[in-house]
Enzyme design. Sequence first.
Site, PDB file in Angstrom:
ATOM      1  N   ARG A  63      12.645  22.365  41.045  1.00 28.99           N
ATOM      2  CA  ARG A  63      12.602  22.762  39.626  1.00 28.99           C
ATOM      3  C   ARG A  63      12.276  24.251  39.485  1.00 28.99           C
ATOM      4  NH1 ARG A  63       8.309  21.942  36.726  1.00 28.99           N
ATOM      5  NH2 ARG A  63       7.747  20.014  37.792  1.00 28.99           N
ATOM      6  N   TYR A 116      26.033  29.259  16.036  1.00 23.61           N
ATOM      7  CA  TYR A 116      26.336  27.950  16.619  1.00 23.61           C
ATOM      8  C   TYR A 116      25.386  26.911  16.006  1.00 23.61           C
ATOM      9  CZ  TYR A 116      26.604  24.171  19.938  1.00 23.61           C
ATOM     10  OH  TYR A 116      26.744  22.943  20.501  1.00 23.61           O
ATOM     11  N   ASP A 187      24.093  35.874  21.779  1.00 20.95           N
ATOM     12  CA  ASP A 187      24.853  34.763  22.342  1.00 20.95           C
ATOM     13  C   ASP A 187      26.277  35.279  22.570  1.00 20.95           C
ATOM     14  OD1 ASP A 187      26.476  32.518  22.784  1.00 20.95           O
ATOM     15  OD2 ASP A 187      25.192  31.213  21.577  1.00 20.95           O
ATOM     16  N   LYS A 212      31.425  26.728  28.391  1.00 18.72           N
ATOM     17  CA  LYS A 212      32.674  27.194  27.776  1.00 18.72           C
ATOM     18  C   LYS A 212      33.453  28.065  28.763  1.00 18.72           C
ATOM     19  CE  LYS A 212      30.694  25.000  24.387  1.00 18.72           C
ATOM     20  NZ  LYS A 212      29.872  25.660  23.369  1.00 18.72           N
TER      21      LYS A 212
HETATM   22  C1  LIG Z   1      28.560  25.435  22.841  1.00 15.01           C
HETATM   23  C2  LIG Z   1      27.752  26.584  22.410  1.00 15.01           C
HETATM   24  C3  LIG Z   1      26.376  26.615  22.618  1.00 15.01           C
HETATM   25  C4  LIG Z   1      25.608  25.435  23.222  1.00 15.01           C
HETATM   26  O1  LIG Z   1      25.969  25.243  24.551  1.00 15.01           O
HETATM   27  P1  LIG Z   1      25.900  23.795  25.302  1.00 15.01           P
HETATM   28  O2  LIG Z   1      26.370  24.137  26.660  1.00 15.01           O
HETATM   29  O3  LIG Z   1      26.787  22.882  24.536  1.00 15.01           O
HETATM   30  O4  LIG Z   1      24.484  23.353  25.260  1.00 15.01           O
HETATM   31  C5  LIG Z   1      25.676  27.757  22.242  1.00 15.01           C
HETATM   32  N1  LIG Z   1      26.318  28.813  21.672  1.00 15.01           N
HETATM   33  C6  LIG Z   1      27.643  28.808  21.449  1.00 15.01           C
HETATM   34  C7  LIG Z   1      28.281  29.983  20.822  1.00 15.01           C
HETATM   35  C8  LIG Z   1      28.407  27.694  21.804  1.00 15.01           C
HETATM   36  O5  LIG Z   1      29.730  27.698  21.569  1.00 15.01           O
END
Ligand SMILES: *Cc1c(COP(=O)(O)O)cnc(C)c1O
Length: 389
Positions: A63, A116, A187, A212
């Site tokens: 961890r 998001y 982000d 993504k």
């Molecule tokens: C999908 C997404 C998240 C969250 O990510 P997960 O891998 O689904 O937890 C955060 N920010 C953006 C812009 C996203 O598209």
Amino acid sequence: MTSEPAFPHLDDAALAALAPETLAVAAGRPERGPDSPVNPEIVLSSTFVGLGGVGEGSRGYARFSNPTWEPFEDAVGKLEGSPLPALLFSSGMGAVAAAMSLVPVGGVLVAPRHSYSGTLGLAQLKAERGELTLLEVDIDDTEAAVAALDGADALWVESPTNPMMEVADLPALVAAARTAGVLVIVDNTFSTPLGQKPLGVGADVVVHSATKYLAGHSDVLLGVAVTASEQLRGRLHQHRTLHGAIAGPVEAWLGLRGLRTLALRVERSQATAGELARRLEAHPAVVRVRYPGLPSDPGHERAAAQLTGFGSIVSIELDGAEAADAFVSRVALWLPATSLGGVESTIERRRRHAAEPLTVPEGLVRLSVGIENVEDLWEDLRQSLESGL
Ligand SMILES: *Cc1c(COP(=O)(O)O)cnc(C)c1O
């Protein structure tokens, strides 16, 4: 004694100087030696032998650290232009939660109205519990966002925003935040490090849903946080260790495997997104297209100045929820599914989610463009648009 053949290799500084598409391929490789593997090994172990001292084994428990995370962390850190490796999390939200923990208790967080939905949900939950004060702003309205920084502790930026595709003036926001002593978290999921490098303009922390584009194949959930500050990295690492949102070694390996083709995938899907956006804009059934690559888009000038690519997400508005639902229900190649950034094109009406902000139009359909042939993708959209006319 025979000496081992030398295998020249690039050191960290030489790697970091490479073009991003090369870096995505070359970083995070095992050390070169006779018969060394070209890919990292997957280490499946919950604990590591050691006495704890220097040279005696200090890795400890899985961890705290795992050798399979490190090549991916190293590659993503370099891609974002950080001298420090990224920190890998079990999901984008794991990374988002760690980054949001940097807001002091009782502090003020300024965030885009169209962040998001998970990010916004977490910030709203913390606000309801009195852990922070949340100020939602239109992030493309620089004046309003800068005004909100007065007395704030942290600024959250998404650009382009999801799913409205608003483009923030990142350098101006970061400059104002630095003057005001406000921590900046970006982000960068939508742009990827190929589109913009927020640390380079002075942001403190970058997070990604690596689920993504970075991993790119819709087969894993992963998140990363990157910072050039040792102190902030220490706090993010501590959060990961104590909250336990750690990635599995197999997922980490898949993440790096996906990252190898990041540049090719982004180049193709971005070019296709631009072409589809132009055709959709000219189609009579489409009320509006939001894509920063279109000269008619309100964010175009800013995006052209700040991004090295306009991205692979196109949002279109149809005439209400019913038209949008019908449109999505008739596509056969595009996958009617949430999420984005995979090799396969996905499509969804965003307001079908209860958590979506009410300022997102009912008829808005978000398209995540994959790497398929542009004519095949267009034909599927066209037939669906036209069978509804
Ligand atoms: C999908 C997404 C998240 C969250 O990510 P997960 O891998 O689904 O937890 C955060 N920010 C953006 C812009 C996203 O598209």
